[in-house]
Every structure is written in C-alpha cells, then in structure tokens.
Design an enzyme around this catalytic site. Structure first.
Site, short mmCIF file in Angstrom:
data_model
loop_
_atom_site.label_atom_id
_atom_site.label_comp_id
_atom_site.label_asym_id
_atom_site.label_seq_id
_atom_site.Cartn_x
_atom_site.Cartn_y
_atom_site.Cartn_z
N TYR A 55 -17.16 46.86 31.36
CA TYR A 55 -17.50 45.52 30.89
C TYR A 55 -16.22 44.78 30.46
O TYR A 55 -15.23 45.39 30.04
CB TYR A 55 -18.49 45.59 29.73
N GLU A 56 -16.29 43.46 30.54
CA GLU A 56 -15.15 42.60 30.31
C GLU A 56 -14.53 42.76 28.92
O GLU A 56 -13.34 42.49 28.72
CB GLU A 56 -15.58 41.14 30.51
N SER A 57 -15.30 43.20 27.96
CA SER A 57 -14.80 43.35 26.59
C SER A 57 -13.86 44.54 26.44
O SER A 57 -13.30 44.74 25.35
CB SER A 57 -15.98 43.50 25.62
N GLY A 58 -13.69 45.32 27.49
CA GLY A 58 -12.74 46.44 27.44
C GLY A 58 -13.37 47.81 27.37
O GLY A 58 -12.69 48.80 27.12
#
Length: 259
Positions: A55-58
């Site tokens: 996911y983009e949040s890491g």
C-alpha cells in the site's frame, strides 16, 4: 447492484471475484483503496495466498482481516511484514521496477485506458466535481510491470474524453508510453460489473473480450460512452464459486461488524 435473475450473487460480486482472479500468479501488488483493495484481499484469501500486498503508505506484506478504510488504516501497518518510508516505497520499490501489478480504480476511463480521478464536469451552471486526486496512481501506472483496473460500467465512467487526465494508460495509442519513458506495460485489463475489456495489441484501444454470465454485448456497448468494439469471440466468465463468495462476504462483513 442486482445480479442476473435467480443468480445467488450480485454483479458487484461478479466484478470483485473476477478482479481477484486476475491476480493469480502475481507476486507483488500495489493496491489502491476501494474496489482494488477488495479484489486484492480476496485474491490473497483464494487464488493467490502468497500474494504480497503493498500500500502507498509504506506497508509491505499487509494481511488485513477486514477491508481497510484508507491507506492510513492502522490494520495495514499492524499486519504488515514491513513498514517503510513513503519516499523509499516510491523511489526504490515502485520506480525500481520491483512490483509486478498495480491495481487501480477510476472515476472515468477512456478508450485507451487513461484515468481521471481528479475532477469531473457536472454540467452547465454547476461547480466542478472534485475527486480524491492522483495519489500514487501516475507512478503506479508508469512503473508497475502491468496494471489492472476495476470499476462499475456506465457511460458516466466510460467516457469518450476525460474531463481531466490524471493517469496515463496508453495515451493516444501505441508507442505513447515508450515516448514518455514509462517502463511498465500499462493497463492490461479493465474489469467491470458487466465484463472485461483488454487493449487491442495493434491499436491499444480497449476491446470487450469477456462478458459476465447473463450480460449481453449490447448491454456493455450501451453502458460505454464510445463505440466499443468487441473481440471476434467474446468469452463468458465463470460464476463465483462458493469458496470465493464466502471469502468475499466474510471480508465485507468483518469491516461492518467493527464499525
């Protein structure tokens, strides 16, 4: 949305199950929130239990027990194999070509699988409709090995011209991605609640290749804002299995119970 007459599943479930099936064999998937996340988590529960969700949040290797509400949902970090800084996620993992599949949604898509998630024209005398925006979608579509898309099929979503180009799919046709220096293959399938569209190898234009059970070619064309072409032999997708429906409904109900 309702299913076909007497069917034990809805059109949304047909879409979500077929989107999950498209991830069979993938190693890593960069997941968008919403329908892409539903499909990716269903894939990990059914056709691809070793799939690594990113996911983009890491978060890398997230294993949520319910559908996340956003990329910042704590469940993603708590169940991840690793949590890394966002710059590292984009610079090393994404731009480094280390992710197999990007899975995106869209508010609008055109015949070349370009995406709008920024703003829509609501008509004369009305203010523009503001959407969530690009997020990481332009980078995902540029750098992942390939891109899958999932959205409900209507003339509002499948438009002849985007109100705003947020993310390049295949540009205006063959060769555009190469000219722009995009290393990934771009969109290879758009999965909807009516069927599946894939880019024509010669023109890069989306073509109807598969219908969901009970849907006709005419229905899909009527829900598309351009003159949609169909493959010479349009296939029919397989209905969801009991296992797939059970896993999908469990994912959805888990989130509702917590709220």
């Amino acid at each position: 949305m309702s299913g076909t007459p007497h069917s034990p599943f809805s059109r949304d479930e047909l879409m979500e199950v077929n989107a999950a099936r498209a991830l069979a064999g993938a190693r890593t998937c960069f997941v968008g929130i919403g329908l892409p996340s539903t499909a990716a988590n269903l894939a990990r529960a059914t056709v691809n239990r070793d799939l690594v969700l990113i996911y983009e949040s890491g978060t890398i290797g997230s294993k949520p027990t319910r559908l996340p509400l956003s990329i910042g949902d704590g469940e993603l970090a708590e169940t991840a194999d690793a949590v890394i800084p966002v710059p590292e996620m984009f610079n090393y993992w994404l731009q480094g070509g280390r992710i197999d599949v990007g899975f995106l949604g869209a508010a609008q898509v055109d015949r070349f699988a370009n995406i709008n998630t920024t703003v829509v024209d609501r008509g004369p005398g009305k203010p523009e409709g503001r959407l969530p925006g690009a997020g990481g979608a332009p980078e995902i579509a540029s750098n992942c090995g390939k891109v899958l898309m999932v959205l409900r099929h209507s003339t509002r979503g499948f438009v002849p011209k985007l109100d705003f180009v947020t993310t390049i799919g295949h540009g205006s046709g063959p060769g555009d991605r190469e000219k722009l220096g995009m290393p990934g293959a771009g969109p290879v399938a758009v999965i909807t609640d009516l069927g599946i569209l894939r880019p024509d190898p010669a023109t890069a234009e989306l073509v109807l290749t598969e219908l969901h059970p009970g849907v006709t070619v005419e229905q899909v064309r009527a829900a598309t804002g351009w003159e949609l072409r169909s493959a010479r032999n349009v296939g029919v997708t397989q209905p969801p299995t009991v296992e797939e429906l059970t896993a999908l409904r469990a994912l959805k109900s888990a989130g509702k119970e917590e709220r």
